[in-house]
Write a protein that holds these residues in place. Structure first.
Motif, mmCIF file in Angstrom:
data_model
loop_
_atom_site.group_PDB
_atom_site.id
_atom_site.type_symbol
_atom_site.label_atom_id
_atom_site.label_comp_id
_atom_site.label_asym_id
_atom_site.label_seq_id
_atom_site.Cartn_x
_atom_site.Cartn_y
_atom_site.Cartn_z
ATOM 1 N N UNK A 120 0.938 1.223 -5.574
ATOM 2 C CA UNK A 120 0.344 1.653 -4.315
ATOM 3 C C UNK A 120 1.068 0.975 -3.168
ATOM 4 N N UNK A 121 0.920 1.558 -1.965
ATOM 5 C CA UNK A 121 1.468 0.980 -0.740
ATOM 6 C C UNK A 121 0.335 0.930 0.274
ATOM 7 N N UNK A 122 0.010 -0.237 0.751
ATOM 8 C CA UNK A 122 -1.077 -0.393 1.707
ATOM 9 C C UNK A 122 -0.975 -1.739 2.385
ATOM 10 N N UNK A 123 -1.844 -1.912 3.386
ATOM 11 C CA UNK A 123 -1.945 -3.204 4.064
ATOM 12 C C UNK A 123 -2.971 -4.071 3.324
ATOM 13 N N UNK A 133 2.810 -2.596 -4.079
ATOM 14 C CA UNK A 133 2.237 -3.251 -5.254
ATOM 15 C C UNK A 133 2.617 -2.524 -6.533
ATOM 16 N N UNK A 134 2.816 -3.366 -7.580
ATOM 17 C CA UNK A 134 2.958 -2.847 -8.940
ATOM 18 C C UNK A 134 2.067 -3.699 -9.830
ATOM 19 N N UNK A 146 2.292 -7.583 -9.032
ATOM 20 C CA UNK A 146 3.419 -8.108 -8.262
ATOM 21 C C UNK A 146 3.552 -7.255 -7.000
ATOM 22 N N UNK A 147 3.589 -7.912 -5.841
ATOM 23 C CA UNK A 147 3.723 -7.198 -4.586
ATOM 24 C C UNK A 147 4.907 -7.683 -3.783
ATOM 25 N N UNK A 148 5.420 -6.843 -2.922
ATOM 26 C CA UNK A 148 6.554 -7.207 -2.071
ATOM 27 C C UNK A 148 6.255 -6.805 -0.644
#
Length: 476
Positions: A120-123, A133-134, A146-148
């Protein structure tokens, strides 16, 4: 010159717009593709990081690998989070896990529990940073995420976009420059042709005989000519253009000459019967003619007026056939039956001339205009009778041949000398001026025939020999 400059600006502008839109479409497409590939690459990297960390955790049997390692995930903008199967945060490298709420409703966690892994991609609600996020489920039921931080990704993307914009502007500038040069090169020979339309062939010839020779008006060509070229090469580049203009010019001149000749001929032909009518009427009106002369003059007036009406009708018919916009209604026409009707109508005239009429062949239908076909047959048969000899004949033949329908009108008349055969279809052209007028001909019959043949996309052929007669073939 003003029109040339305006045309140059329009062409330049059009080239520029084409280049601009091509660059914009290419740049946007490239950015979208780059964005998709970059996002896919980041997820692949996060997946790799996650599985490496999971392997380390299994080897060291716990979280010691994250606590004892010298590697700091923050340096790469990474955030590592470990959750139990209920969604409770066990460990987070960027926040205090004891203060974090349950993550079971996070999209990537929902996907991981359902499919084994999720993205997903979010704030982030915890650190308020836009993050990719993965997450995936470990063998013991826990979830590793794991997030970047996307800021670093978007920074790279912004640099790429900036580079693309700079390159696009550079390419656009080059395109505009090339467009300007190409437009000048394209219009230079046309301008020269416009300035010296009659000299283009002489320039070509002079350049062949003397390659170093320049046009008299080109003494300052280095200053005024935006694209000085070798005349021979200029000519070869615009040769199709020059040929088209020359052909159109010749056609216009020929058309104007033909109209001028036609007008002069019409005036002359109309003047002859009108003069006769006026003269005879004047003699009758003056009382100078006796009863016998009056009857003779009246007959001459009738004959001249009849010729005048025939001439006017032929001129009107030619004018109608000349109109490109005029369309004629087409239908199936029995050419044999039409020929039979024409010969029946010509029978009285043929008897006066002592000319026999014959019809041969068979019934054959063509797609044609019935009125025009009747007029074509009348003109051909009338000529065959009018210019025949006493005791002669006119034979009409209709028969299918080679997938077409062939109409043949053959007479045993005076014939047409070879030097006149190519011109007999011209308006008012007569082989024998005196005999034609004496026989009542207007000089327009074969011109009308030629136009009718053209209206039907047919082909006409003429064979004739003086003293032996004339044969005209029309292939429908």
């Amino acid at each position: 010159m003003g029109q040339n400059n305006s045309m140059q600006k329009r062409i330049h502008l059009q080239f520029g717009l084409i280049a601009f839109f091509a660059i914009i479409v290419t740049a946007v497409s490239a950015m979208l593709l780059f964005s998709t590939l970059l996002k896919s690459q980041v997820y692949d990297d996060l997946k790799t990081y996650g599985h490496v960390i999971a392997n380390e955790m299994e080897l060291m049997d716990g979280l010691d690998c994250l606590e004892e390692s010298d590697y700091d995930p923050k340096e790469d903008g990474l955030r590592i989070t470990l959750l139990d199967s209920s969604g409770k945060v066990i460990l987070d490298t960027l926040a205090d896990e004891s203060s974090m709420d349950n993550h079971l409703s996070r999209l990537e966690i929902v996907k991981a529990l359902k499919y084994g892994e999720g993205t997903s991609v979010r704030t982030s609600n915890t650190i308020a940073v836009h993050t990719l996020y993965y997450a995936f489920q470990l063998s013991d039921g826990r979830i590793l995420r794991v997030g970047k931080d996307s800021d670093r990704i978007f920074h790279l993307f912004r640099n790429t976009v900036l580079l693309a914009v700079v390159l696009s502007l550079l390419i656009l500038s080059v395109c505009l420059l090339l467009s300007h040069l190409l437009t000048k090169r394209l219009l230079a020979p046309i301008r020269r042709l416009a300035a010296h339309p009659d000299d283009i062939y002489s320039v070509k010839m002079s350049s062949r005989s003397n390659p170093g020779m320049r046009h008299p008006d080109d003494q300052n060509s280095n200053k005024t000519d935006p694209c000085p070229e070798d005349p021979e090469r200029i000519y070869s580049e615009i040769q199709p253009f020059v040929r088209t203009i020359r052909e159109q010019h010749i056609n216009i001149l020929n058309h104007a000459r033909m109209r001028q000749e036609f007008t002069a001929n019409v005036s002359h032909e109309l003047k002859t019967p009108l003069t006769a009518i006026s003269g005879y009427a004047e003699l009758i009106g003056s009382g100078m003619a006796d009863e016998k002369d009056t009857r003779h003059f009246a007959n001459e007036i009738y004959r001249s007026s009849d010729r005048l009406l025939t001439l006017i009708n032929d001129i009107m018919r030619l004018s109608e056939l000349d109109e490109n916009e005029h369309t004629f209604e087409m239908e199936y026409v029995d050419l044999y039956a039409a020929a039979q009707g024409c010969l029946d109508m010509m029978e009285l005239q043929a008897e006066k001339q002592d000319v026999a009429l014959h019809l041969e062949g068979e019934h054959a239908r063509i797609i044609a205009n019935k009125t025009l076909i009747d007029e074509l047959l009348y003109n051909l048969c009338s000529n065959g009778v009018r210019y025949n000899i006493r005791g002669g004949s006119v034979a009409v033949s209709v028969k299918p041949k080679d997938g077409k329908v062939l109409l043949v009108v053959k007479d045993t008349g005076i014939g047409i000398p070879r030097e006149h055969q190519e011109r007999v279809f011209e308006r008012f052209y007569r082989v024998d001026q005196g005999r034609s007028k004496q026989n009542g001909g207007t000089g327009l019959g074969l011109a009308i025939v030629k136009h009718i043949v053209a209206q039907h996309n047919a082909r006409i052929e003429l064979e004739s020999e003086p003293g032996k007669g004339t044969e005209i073939q029309i292939w429908f």
